[in-house]
Design an enzyme around this catalytic site. Sequence first.
Site, short mmCIF file in Angstrom:
data_model
loop_
_atom_site.label_atom_id
_atom_site.label_comp_id
_atom_site.label_asym_id
_atom_site.label_seq_id
_atom_site.Cartn_x
_atom_site.Cartn_y
_atom_site.Cartn_z
N LYS A 227 49.54 51.40 88.41
CA LYS A 227 50.99 51.37 88.24
C LYS A 227 51.58 50.47 89.33
CE LYS A 227 52.35 55.55 86.61
NZ LYS A 227 52.74 56.91 86.65
N MET B 232 45.71 66.34 91.70
CA MET B 232 46.95 66.00 91.00
C MET B 232 47.86 67.23 90.81
SD MET B 232 45.48 63.33 88.17
CE MET B 232 43.91 64.11 87.86
N ASP C 84 42.03 50.32 90.89
CA ASP C 84 43.13 51.26 90.69
C ASP C 84 43.98 51.38 91.96
OD1 ASP C 84 42.58 51.85 88.12
OD2 ASP C 84 41.50 53.71 88.53
N1 SAH Z 1 38.49 59.95 90.83
C1 SAH Z 1 39.24 60.49 91.96
C2 SAH Z 1 40.37 61.38 91.49
C3 SAH Z 1 41.43 60.64 90.74
S1 SAH Z 1 42.77 61.68 90.28
C4 SAH Z 1 38.28 61.25 92.86
O1 SAH Z 1 37.13 61.51 92.47
O2 SAH Z 1 38.67 61.60 93.98
C5 SAH Z 1 43.90 61.40 91.59
C6 SAH Z 1 43.99 62.62 92.48
O3 SAH Z 1 42.88 62.64 93.36
C7 SAH Z 1 45.19 62.62 93.39
O4 SAH Z 1 46.33 63.12 92.72
C8 SAH Z 1 44.74 63.58 94.46
O5 SAH Z 1 44.82 64.92 94.01
C9 SAH Z 1 43.27 63.24 94.58
N2 SAH Z 1 42.99 62.29 95.67
C10 SAH Z 1 42.42 61.08 95.55
N3 SAH Z 1 42.27 60.50 96.76
C11 SAH Z 1 42.76 61.37 97.65
C12 SAH Z 1 42.89 61.37 99.09
N4 SAH Z 1 42.49 60.34 99.83
N5 SAH Z 1 43.44 62.45 99.67
C13 SAH Z 1 43.85 63.50 98.95
N6 SAH Z 1 43.76 63.56 97.61
C14 SAH Z 1 43.21 62.52 96.97
#
Ligand code: SAH
Length: 273
Positions: A73, A188, A51
């Site tokens: 995307k 998000m 992803d």
């Molecule tokens: N599966 C992922 C979440 C996916 S949804 C997890 O467990 O972390 C995507 C959201 O995750 C983003 O919009 C943001 O809110 C958060 N996110 C993912 N990586 C991030 C990072 N390095 N720093 C801050 N927010 C992050």
Amino acid sequence: MVDDMIDSALLGLPDFEPGHVWLVGAGPGDPGLLSALALHALGSADVVVYDALVEPRILRLARPGAVLDFAGKRGGRPSPSQPDISARLIRLAREGKRVLRLKGGDPCVFGRGGEEALALAAALVPFRIVPGITAGVGGLAYAGIPLTHRDTNSAVTFLTGHDSDGTVPGALDWVAIARGAPVLVLYMAARQLPSIVERLISGGRSSGEPAAVISKATTAAQRVVVSTLGEVATAAAGIEAPSIVVIGEVVRFHQALDWVGALGQRSFDPKPR
Ligand code: SAH
């Protein structure tokens, strides 16, 4: 090969068998947060279906010769639909490939890992789920914000700031969320933050309570903005994605526990006496 860096036999790691799919969490960014199972999978996979949120440096750990297959995307074009991705995983597994489905954070925390696993189960494709460090846990640790602290909270709520259609989740009971756990961690949430803040305050949260936005957590570009619930949406404007929002008293600990900032400024160096 990266698999040589870990002793799979010593660690008792399972073989990555042809025809199997591993749904693996890559963590929030810092490659040091990968699990031994994730490294093992990267060292053995034939195809890595990844992803947009997976750090490029992590992909470089894939076995030379592994096919890197982007499933996010690209250039404004819409991402492949979830059924398309699941169908791709099933097809690759049936071709006898070792399929590594690599997702940012944890695959099953706002990551649709459950949907993909259900599709694999229905297709009788053998799979394994390898948890990763989710942004709402790892990001807080790197921001020096303890997720729980005995003086402040014994519960936490993780929530997503938007539904699959991009709007604030309508099915959520915002009053219950506002009154529930003392600490809220929002994924998000950047785009809908003003409207979420409004719902939380009308649900009973104080506009003066601390809130922080953590952008690009655990990467070299990490930024932490500390504010209050009432002002966090303004403070967060222009902050780069991805970001998470933390609301609650634990945010106050950032000032004392910002170890990333302290390492950057070398302020841990003992003062000359
Ligand atoms: N599966 C992922 C979440 C996916 S949804 C997890 O467990 O972390 C995507 C959201 O995750 C983003 O919009 C943001 O809110 C958060 N996110 C993912 N990586 C991030 C990072 N390095 N720093 C801050 N927010 C992050």
